[in-house]
Design a protein around this motif. Structure first.
Motif, short mmCIF file in Angstrom:
data_model
loop_
_atom_site.label_atom_id
_atom_site.label_comp_id
_atom_site.label_asym_id
_atom_site.label_seq_id
_atom_site.Cartn_x
_atom_site.Cartn_y
_atom_site.Cartn_z
N UNK A 66 -1.71 -2.18 -5.89
CA UNK A 66 -1.00 -1.45 -4.96
C UNK A 66 -2.22 -0.50 -3.85
N UNK A 67 -3.28 -1.15 -3.75
CA UNK A 67 -4.36 -0.76 -2.94
C UNK A 67 -4.81 0.49 -3.25
N UNK A 68 -4.65 1.14 -4.35
CA UNK A 68 -5.13 2.23 -4.59
C UNK A 68 -6.54 1.93 -5.90
N UNK A 73 -3.14 -4.65 3.44
CA UNK A 73 -2.95 -3.35 4.34
C UNK A 73 -3.85 -3.00 5.41
N UNK A 106 0.45 4.27 -2.39
CA UNK A 106 0.03 5.73 -2.03
C UNK A 106 0.96 6.70 -2.43
N UNK A 151 0.84 -1.15 0.04
CA UNK A 151 0.25 0.08 0.05
C UNK A 151 0.86 1.15 -0.06
N UNK A 152 2.07 1.30 0.50
CA UNK A 152 2.70 2.28 0.82
C UNK A 152 3.29 2.82 -0.54
N UNK A 153 3.84 1.62 -1.08
CA UNK A 153 4.42 2.09 -2.65
C UNK A 153 3.14 2.85 -3.45
#
Lengths: 292, 337
Positions: free
Chosen positions: B197-199, B122, A27, A23-25
């Motif tokens: 990527x969780x977006x 996440x 965001x 997630x960090x990558x």
């Protein structure tokens, strides 16, 4: 050099970084950097060619254009804020009411729930535009909403009077509210599940009426969800692509005027943030959290 | 003595109240039943009325789609006098239906599965571990929910058009050339990569849902697994995820529906190829509106309705199959404010 040894819990907490790393990558590359870029664009003249894009610093020119030169932006912005203020309380109260009704036990509850959540499935994008045209317009064969009134007690000559106009706007409002409140009803319904049934049992033993129960138990304990709903509704109405400001931003974007478009986006975002913070300040003071 | 007296008095009173023929009792019962009955009546009327408003445009869509009276006939109300499949056939052709549905399915199913995987990871991280800077990072999640994608889509669009693998492509500049970039626009990857990527569409919201769900699960399970020598990732895959079925289903349904309906982002990303239904229908609707009243042989208003019907049918089928889980799981998972 001596490395400080971590305790077991600290070590296991480091694993947390592993879980959020993907997630960090994401965001950073899909949120933080684009938002930062937009900030730069808003201060620049952006030109796009086949090889990439070039930015040239122009200072506050884009913001100046949006706020003082462009005749539409400020007007549309105030319009959308005013219409939002009118819409939000009605929508939130309506969905709270419907959620309370749908939470009661009665025959056909399942069917009613299915019906009221139908808008969640369809009410976005292009379909809703055409469906709302179906619900309101009179241009196809004159058998739309008007026919409901015409066929009823109103005489023909009244149909153009101000009373009819008012009734029509009211009907249009009801249509909009019904079709936009699906998610909010869902939120409130899930909120209602968190209120312990024992509260109602006690209060009814003490002789409280249903009306009192609603205002003394349901309403206060739903307040965190009300806040959530208010914020959701505000964001929803601001980011609706039919919103006049969004249309302006899109038009500028389509015309490759990226700098101007970004500047408008930023002004718009800051306005939204201020509105949300204000609302949170006002509503938050009255939010009651259940103590676990 | 005193207590006995009170007790007997109470008994008398109770007897008086519960006496079936007591006037007071009857009055109470009657008012109670009457208010309940009136409320039930009011509730039914209200729900039917509002339900009608919701279902009305759908029914008229259905009615228009099969209506053969192209010139418009004001005498029919619901059931068309001349039934025709022509509207549907034309809409099918306008939409390039099989192709568009295939595109939409690829985008929606692919992205929702990827979002489930990345967002659950996440969400679990945020729910169970107290690492440094967690609060600030979670603030970012909330911000990504609140900030409308429209405000930064310009930059995102340019990033996708000249996608450089998170800046790795800039190495190309070192070798005295341009940055290595791949265009993601007009491909499914413009939706799949951010979802990975969780977006992507409302990714932050799904992280929030998963976080709430995992935070509510008992810790004993994980502790037991840890004692048995299971590492954190295995614990997550083998123990937490199988128990998170309802949360996964909720996220899948929401994500699928939002991807299916999304117009704004899709319209940016797909300009020439692989367009999903929402984009095709919007472009064709512009054309159809222009044609309305132009040709006497077909009514484009009807075709537009048929097109919308075609594009919503898959969603309606999904809803019919999954509505039970959809409503119950959301009510159960809950979103704590």
């Amino acid at each position: 050099m001596k490395i400080k040894k971590l305790t077991l819990t600290q070590k296991s907490n480091m694993v947390g970084y592993g879980f959020i790393s993907i997630w960090l990558i994401g965001i950073i590359f899909f949120f933080v950097i684009p938002v930062f870029h937009t900030l730069i664009y808003s201060f620049s003249q952006v030109t796009v060619s086949k090889t990439g894009m070039k930015t040239a610093w122009v200072g506050l020119q884009n913001f100046n254009k949006a706020l003082f030169v462009d005749p539409n932006f400020v007007r549309n912005l105030t319009n959308s804020i005013v219409s939002m203020i009118g819409q939000v309380p009605v929508l939130v109260l309506f969905s709270m009411f419907i959620a309370v009704v749908l939470n009661q036990k009665f025959r056909g509850r399942g069917a009613a729930r299915v019906l009221f959540f139908l808008p969640v499935i369809i009410a976005s994008g292009i379909s809703i535009q055409i469906l709302s045209a179906n619900g309101m317009s009179t241009d196809v064969s004159g058998k739309e909403t008007m026919f409901m009134f015409k066929a009823s007690i109103f005489p023909e000559e009244m149909s153009t009077s101000s009373v009819m106009m008012y009734l029509q706007t009211l009907v249009n409002q009801i249509f909009n509210i019904c079709w936009k409140s699906g998610i909010q009803i869902l939120l409130f319904l899930s909120g209602l599940q968190t209120i312990p049934q024992s509260y109602y049992e006690v209060s009814s033993l003490e002789g409280a009426t249903a009306w009192e129960e609603f205002w003394k138990i349901t309403f206060p304990l739903l307040s965190p969800f009300s806040l959530l709903c208010v914020v959701y509704t505000i964001i929803d109405s601001f980011t609706d692509s039919a919103n006049p400001v969004m249309t302006l931003i899109k038009t500028a974007f389509d015309g490759f005027d990226y700098g101007f478009s970004s500047a408008m986006s930023w002004i718009y975002f800051i306005v939204i943030l201020i509105v949300i913070l204000l609302v949170q300040k006002i509503v938050f003071r009255n939010v009651i959290y259940m103590e676990d | 003595m005193e207590i006995k007296k009170i007790k007997s008095l109470n008994r008398e009173k109770i007897a008086e109240w519960t006496e079936p023929n007591n006037v007071k009792h009857i009055k109470k019962v009657v008012t109670y039943k009457a208010t309940r009955w009136v409320w039930a009546l009011f509730r039914t009327a209200l729900l039917i009325g509002l339900g009608f408003i919701i279902i009305y445009p759908l029914l008229s869509m259905l009615s228009y789609s099969f209506n053969g009276d192209f010139m418009g006939n004001s005498t029919f109300v619901w059931i068309p006098q001349r039934f025709t499949m022509e509207n549907m056939q034309l809409a099918w052709k306008f939409l390039e239906y099989p192709e568009s549905v295939k595109n939409t399915l690829f985008i929606a199913v692919g992205s929702s599965i990827l979002q489930i995987i990345s967002c659950s990871l996440a969400g679990y991280g945020f729910a169970r571990f107290d690492f440094k800077g967690k609060n600030i990072l979670f603030l970012l999640v909330v911000l990504s929910i609140i900030v409308p994608p429209q405000t930064y889509i310009i930059s995102t669009y340019l990033d996708y058009k000249f996608f450089s693998f998170f800046g790795i492509g800039n190495i190309g500049k070192l070798f005295g050339g341009k940055a290595w970039t791949v265009p993601l626009t007009n491909t499914y990857f413009s939706f799949w990569v951010p979802s990975m990527f969780a977006q992507g569409l409302r990714g932050g919201l799904y992280i929030f849902i998963f976080k709430q769900f995992f935070a509510g699960m008992p810790k004993e399970l994980e502790n037991a697994a840890k004692i048995d020598g299971c590492n954190a990732l295995n614990t997550f895959i083998k123990i937490m995820l199988p128990n998170a079925g309802s949360a996964c289903l909720t996220v899948f349904l929401f994500s699928f529906v939002w991807h299916w309906n999304d117009y704004y982002v899709s319209n940016m990303m797909f300009q020439t190829k692989n367009e999903p239904l929402s984009v095709v229908i919007f472009r064709q609707s512009d054309f159809m509106r222009m044609m309305t009243g132009y040709s006497g042989e077909v009514n484009y208003q009807f075709i537009l309705n048929a097109a919308v019907l075609l594009s919503t049918i898959p969603l309606l089928i999904l809803y019919a199959v999954a509505q039970k889980y959809f409503i119950e799981s959301v009510a159960k998972v809950g979103v704590k404010g």
